[in-house]
Scaffold this active site. Structure first.
Site, PDB file in Angstrom:
ATOM      1  N   ILE A  56      -4.901   3.093  -2.010  1.00  0.00           N
ATOM      2  CA  ILE A  56      -4.187   2.037  -2.733  1.00  0.00           C
ATOM      3  C   ILE A  56      -2.883   2.616  -3.304  1.00  0.00           C
ATOM      4  O   ILE A  56      -2.748   2.830  -4.511  1.00  0.00           O
ATOM      5  CB  ILE A  56      -5.052   1.425  -3.863  1.00  0.00           C
ATOM      6  N   PRO A  57      -1.913   2.906  -2.417  1.00  0.00           N
ATOM      7  CA  PRO A  57      -0.633   3.368  -2.929  1.00  0.00           C
ATOM      8  C   PRO A  57       0.021   2.263  -3.755  1.00  0.00           C
ATOM      9  O   PRO A  57      -0.088   1.079  -3.413  1.00  0.00           O
ATOM     10  CB  PRO A  57       0.182   3.673  -1.677  1.00  0.00           C
ATOM     11  N   HIS A  58       0.666   2.647  -4.838  1.00  0.00           N
ATOM     12  CA  HIS A  58       1.275   1.640  -5.705  1.00  0.00           C
ATOM     13  C   HIS A  58       2.531   2.194  -6.353  1.00  0.00           C
ATOM     14  O   HIS A  58       2.688   3.408  -6.488  1.00  0.00           O
ATOM     15  CB  HIS A  58       0.279   1.152  -6.755  1.00  0.00           C
ATOM     16  N   ALA A  59       3.417   1.271  -6.711  1.00  0.00           N
ATOM     17  CA  ALA A  59       4.684   1.662  -7.314  1.00  0.00           C
ATOM     18  C   ALA A  59       5.238   0.497  -8.114  1.00  0.00           C
ATOM     19  O   ALA A  59       4.891  -0.659  -7.876  1.00  0.00           O
ATOM     20  CB  ALA A  59       5.676   2.072  -6.227  1.00  0.00           C
ATOM     21  N   LEU A  98       0.355  -1.833  -3.466  1.00  0.00           N
ATOM     22  CA  LEU A  98       0.635  -2.726  -4.593  1.00  0.00           C
ATOM     23  C   LEU A  98       2.003  -2.382  -5.153  1.00  0.00           C
ATOM     24  O   LEU A  98       2.262  -1.234  -5.509  1.00  0.00           O
ATOM     25  CB  LEU A  98      -0.428  -2.574  -5.685  1.00  0.00           C
TER      26      LEU A  98
END
Length: 155
Positions: A65-68, A103
């Protein structure tokens, strides 16, 4: 089956993406973010890489779940990639990753970001959901599994 409340554009879903590394996954997510949400792909790529440098977003169970945070956004948006072949993601459980949920959240709104991350992690912890996502025949089918909505453009 539950669906995600995070906004996901149907064009932000890929059914069998080819990536050989985390960097290629991030590049694919950035490209999808540019196409789907009109964001600067280079900025998205840099922010995803910056976040990943703090620690792997490999969630476990072959999911990442990479997110920034992206200044130009006013709501949380999602991107989903099912990889053709699992890749190493330095996940805490050591498993290679084949499902990636990206996300992107506004710079402001930490509560919304954390709420969205929690919702996505609950959704992707369900074994039946993961089985359906892995078995979906198309991007349209993945989109329906994620959102419960038919692609309006296909109607």
């Amino acid at each position: 089956m539950e669906y995600l409340s995070v906004h996901i554009d149907s064009a932000a879903v890929a059914a069998s993406a080819t990536a050989m590394s985390k960097q290629e996954v991030f590049a694919t997510l950035a490209k999808k973010a540019a196409q789907s949400y009109g964001l600067d792909g280079d900025v998205v790529l840099q922010r995803l890489q910056d976040r990943e440098s703090l620690g792997s977003t490999g969630f476990g169970g072959s999911v990442a779940i990479p997110h920034a945070r992206i200044k130009e956004l006013d709501e949380c948006v999602g991107l989903f990639i099912r990889l053709a072949q699992p890749i190493s993601f330095d996940a805490h459980d050591g498993q290679d990753v084949d499902l990636v949920f990206g996300l992107l959240s506004p710079d402001q709104g930490s509560a919304d970001h954390l709420k969205a991350l929690a919702e996505i992690s609950r959704f992707l912890r369900d074994e039946a959901t993961l089985t359906k996502l892995r078995g979906a025949a198309s991007e349209d089918a993945l989109f329906v599994l994620l959102t419960g909505q038919q692609d309006q453009r296909a109607a």
